[in-house]
Design a protein around this motif. Sequence first.
Motif, PDB file in Angstrom:
ATOM      1  N   MET A  83       0.845  -1.189   0.000  1.00 58.00           N
ATOM      2  CA  MET A  83       0.000   0.000   0.000  1.00 58.00           C
ATOM      3  C   MET A  83       0.888   1.249   0.000  1.00 58.00           C
ATOM      4  N   PRO A  84       0.543   2.238  -0.825  1.00 59.49           N
ATOM      5  CA  PRO A  84       1.352   3.460  -0.832  1.00 59.49           C
ATOM      6  C   PRO A  84       1.133   4.284   0.428  1.00 59.49           C
ATOM      7  N   VAL A  85       2.119   5.120   0.755  1.00 56.04           N
ATOM      8  CA  VAL A  85       1.976   6.103   1.826  1.00 56.04           C
ATOM      9  C   VAL A  85       1.121   7.234   1.281  1.00 56.04           C
ATOM     10  N   THR A  86       0.009   7.534   1.935  1.00 51.29           N
ATOM     11  CA  THR A  86      -0.885   8.589   1.456  1.00 51.29           C
ATOM     12  C   THR A  86      -0.588   9.894   2.187  1.00 51.29           C
ATOM     13  N   VAL A  87      -0.620  10.997   1.434  1.00 51.29           N
ATOM     14  CA  VAL A  87      -0.186  12.294   1.954  1.00 51.29           C
ATOM     15  C   VAL A  87      -1.228  13.364   1.660  1.00 51.29           C
ATOM     16  N   LEU A  88      -1.485  14.212   2.669  1.00 47.13           N
ATOM     17  CA  LEU A  88      -2.294  15.415   2.505  1.00 47.13           C
ATOM     18  C   LEU A  88      -1.361  16.619   2.571  1.00 47.13           C
ATOM     19  N   LEU A  89      -1.412  17.502   1.564  1.00 46.73           N
ATOM     20  CA  LEU A  89      -0.563  18.688   1.508  1.00 46.73           C
ATOM     21  C   LEU A  89      -1.332  19.904   2.019  1.00 46.73           C
ATOM     22  N   VAL A  90      -0.738  20.632   2.975  1.00 48.08           N
ATOM     23  CA  VAL A  90      -1.397  21.808   3.545  1.00 48.08           C
ATOM     24  C   VAL A  90      -0.434  22.984   3.503  1.00 48.08           C
ATOM     25  N   ASP A  91      -0.702  23.932   2.614  1.00 51.14           N
ATOM     26  CA  ASP A  91       0.152  25.112   2.467  1.00 51.14           C
ATOM     27  C   ASP A  91      -0.656  26.181   1.750  1.00 51.14           C
ATOM     28  N   ASP A  92      -0.492  27.438   2.158  1.00 48.54           N
ATOM     29  CA  ASP A  92      -1.271  28.503   1.533  1.00 48.54           C
ATOM     30  C   ASP A  92      -0.682  28.971   0.206  1.00 48.54           C
ATOM     31  N   GLU A  93       0.467  28.423  -0.194  1.00 44.85           N
ATOM     32  CA  GLU A  93       1.077  28.786  -1.471  1.00 44.85           C
ATOM     33  C   GLU A  93       0.837  27.668  -2.499  1.00 44.85           C
ATOM     34  N   PRO A  94       0.049  27.940  -3.538  1.00 41.81           N
ATOM     35  CA  PRO A  94      -0.240  26.913  -4.542  1.00 41.81           C
ATOM     36  C   PRO A  94       1.017  26.339  -5.200  1.00 41.81           C
ATOM     37  N   LEU A  95       2.031  27.179  -5.422  1.00 43.37           N
ATOM     38  CA  LEU A  95       3.254  26.696  -6.052  1.00 43.37           C
ATOM     39  C   LEU A  95       3.987  25.694  -5.176  1.00 43.37           C
ATOM     40  N   VAL A  96       3.957  25.918  -3.862  1.00 42.07           N
ATOM     41  CA  VAL A  96       4.588  24.973  -2.941  1.00 42.07           C
ATOM     42  C   VAL A  96       3.858  23.641  -2.988  1.00 42.07           C
ATOM     43  N   ARG A  97       2.528  23.683  -2.951  1.00 48.36           N
ATOM     44  CA  ARG A  97       1.756  22.438  -3.017  1.00 48.36           C
ATOM     45  C   ARG A  97       2.019  21.703  -4.330  1.00 48.36           C
ATOM     46  N   ALA A  98       2.069  22.460  -5.429  1.00 48.94           N
ATOM     47  CA  ALA A  98       2.295  21.837  -6.729  1.00 48.94           C
ATOM     48  C   ALA A  98       3.680  21.188  -6.795  1.00 48.94           C
ATOM     49  N   GLY A  99       4.669  21.869  -6.222  1.00 53.96           N
ATOM     50  CA  GLY A  99       6.016  21.314  -6.219  1.00 53.96           C
ATOM     51  C   GLY A  99       6.109  20.050  -5.395  1.00 53.96           C
ATOM     52  N   LEU A 100       5.508  20.063  -4.203  1.00 53.21           N
ATOM     53  CA  LEU A 100       5.522  18.879  -3.349  1.00 53.21           C
ATOM     54  C   LEU A 100       4.785  17.725  -4.011  1.00 53.21           C
ATOM     55  N   ARG A 101       3.652  18.029  -4.626  1.00 56.98           N
ATOM     56  CA  ARG A 101       2.879  16.974  -5.297  1.00 56.98           C
ATOM     57  C   ARG A 101       3.700  16.331  -6.410  1.00 56.98           C
ATOM     58  N   ALA A 102       4.379  17.155  -7.202  1.00 59.39           N
ATOM     59  CA  ALA A 102       5.163  16.623  -8.313  1.00 59.39           C
ATOM     60  C   ALA A 102       6.278  15.713  -7.818  1.00 59.39           C
ATOM     61  N   VAL A 103       6.941  16.132  -6.735  1.00 57.12           N
ATOM     62  CA  VAL A 103       8.040  15.337  -6.187  1.00 57.12           C
ATOM     63  C   VAL A 103       7.524  14.018  -5.625  1.00 57.12           C
ATOM     64  N   LEU A 104       6.458  14.098  -4.840  1.00 58.75           N
ATOM     65  CA  LEU A 104       5.972  12.904  -4.148  1.00 58.75           C
ATOM     66  C   LEU A 104       5.301  11.919  -5.095  1.00 58.75           C
ATOM     67  N   GLU A 105       4.525  12.421  -6.035  1.00 62.30           N
ATOM     68  CA  GLU A 105       3.796  11.502  -6.919  1.00 62.30           C
ATOM     69  C   GLU A 105       4.698  10.860  -7.976  1.00 62.30           C
ATOM     70  N   ALA A 106       5.957  11.290  -8.029  1.00 63.26           N
ATOM     71  CA  ALA A 106       6.913  10.608  -8.904  1.00 63.26           C
ATOM     72  C   ALA A 106       7.383   9.291  -8.293  1.00 63.26           C
ATOM     73  N   GLN A 107       7.009   9.069  -7.029  1.00 64.66           N
ATOM     74  CA  GLN A 107       7.411   7.857  -6.326  1.00 64.66           C
ATOM     75  C   GLN A 107       6.285   6.815  -6.376  1.00 64.66           C
ATOM     76  N   PRO A 108       6.611   5.564  -6.665  1.00 64.21           N
ATOM     77  CA  PRO A 108       5.559   4.544  -6.778  1.00 64.21           C
ATOM     78  C   PRO A 108       4.906   4.186  -5.449  1.00 64.21           C
ATOM     79  N   ASP A 109       5.586   4.505  -4.333  1.00 68.42           N
ATOM     80  CA  ASP A 109       5.059   4.110  -3.024  1.00 68.42           C
ATOM     81  C   ASP A 109       4.450   5.276  -2.250  1.00 68.42           C
ATOM     82  N   ILE A 110       4.227   6.414  -2.910  1.00 76.60           N
ATOM     83  CA  ILE A 110       3.639   7.588  -2.253  1.00 76.60           C
ATOM     84  C   ILE A 110       2.508   8.127  -3.115  1.00 76.60           C
ATOM     85  N   LYS A 111       1.395   8.473  -2.483  1.00 78.48           N
ATOM     86  CA  LYS A 111       0.244   9.007  -3.209  1.00 78.48           C
ATOM     87  C   LYS A 111      -0.298  10.232  -2.482  1.00 78.48           C
ATOM     88  N   VAL A 112      -0.393  11.360  -3.180  1.00 80.83           N
ATOM     89  CA  VAL A 112      -1.008  12.569  -2.620  1.00 80.83           C
ATOM     90  C   VAL A 112      -2.518  12.451  -2.791  1.00 80.83           C
TER      91      VAL A 112
END
Length: 216
Positions: free
Chosen positions: A1-30
């Motif tokens: 099972m992948p590690v599931t992640v909720l992103l909480v940040d008031d800057e959309p660019l920060v959330r987008a960057g974190l999502r891109a990094v994390l979702e590139a991993q097969p064992d992590i899902k935003v």
Amino acid sequence: MPVTVLLVDDEPLVRAGLRAVLEAQPDIKVVGEAADGAAVVPLVRQLRPDVVAMDVRMPLLDGIEATRIVLRTVPQPPKILVVTTFENDEYVYEALRAGADGFLLKRARPAEIVHAVRLVAEGESLLFPAAVRSLAAEYGNRDARDAMARAALTEREAAVLRLMARGLSNAEIAAELIVGAETVKSHVSAVLAKLGARDRTQAVIAAYESGFVAPA
């Protein structure tokens, strides 16, 4: 099972960057995003993430109070990874005191971000940088020292706490002390119980605030 992640940040660019990094991993899902701490509890209840990557400074409800509310009101709460700009920010330390499980700088490299999420999800290590250790030592007081004295840790429990404060995992502690992993788990449980700590982070904070462990 992948590690599931909720992103909480008031800057959309920060959330987008974190999502891109994390979702590139097969064992992590935003599984979701939020722009403020006020939205965290409903989303945590709905999505049941393993990890919440939480900004500290947000306009309506900051990450410190959001952390407190999640841990107080959500059964089997997720791990909380503080994500911030400044490593010596007292807000970060207050978030850790409130119960956050680790700390990550927004400027961290992609590999460091992925490692941080996996680490807090496993729950057997800490992200507790030198700058935050120094802040913890500054909060030292007689109450913390008295509480540590009352805990009356055994010699082996004390050794385990010192290694926990260095950020070692249970497996690493077992290798250091030349004991079995189950023995280490028992010692860690005993340390938490004696200190009245909710988790490893709280135990390590108590160690620094009491002066039991000095910042390197």
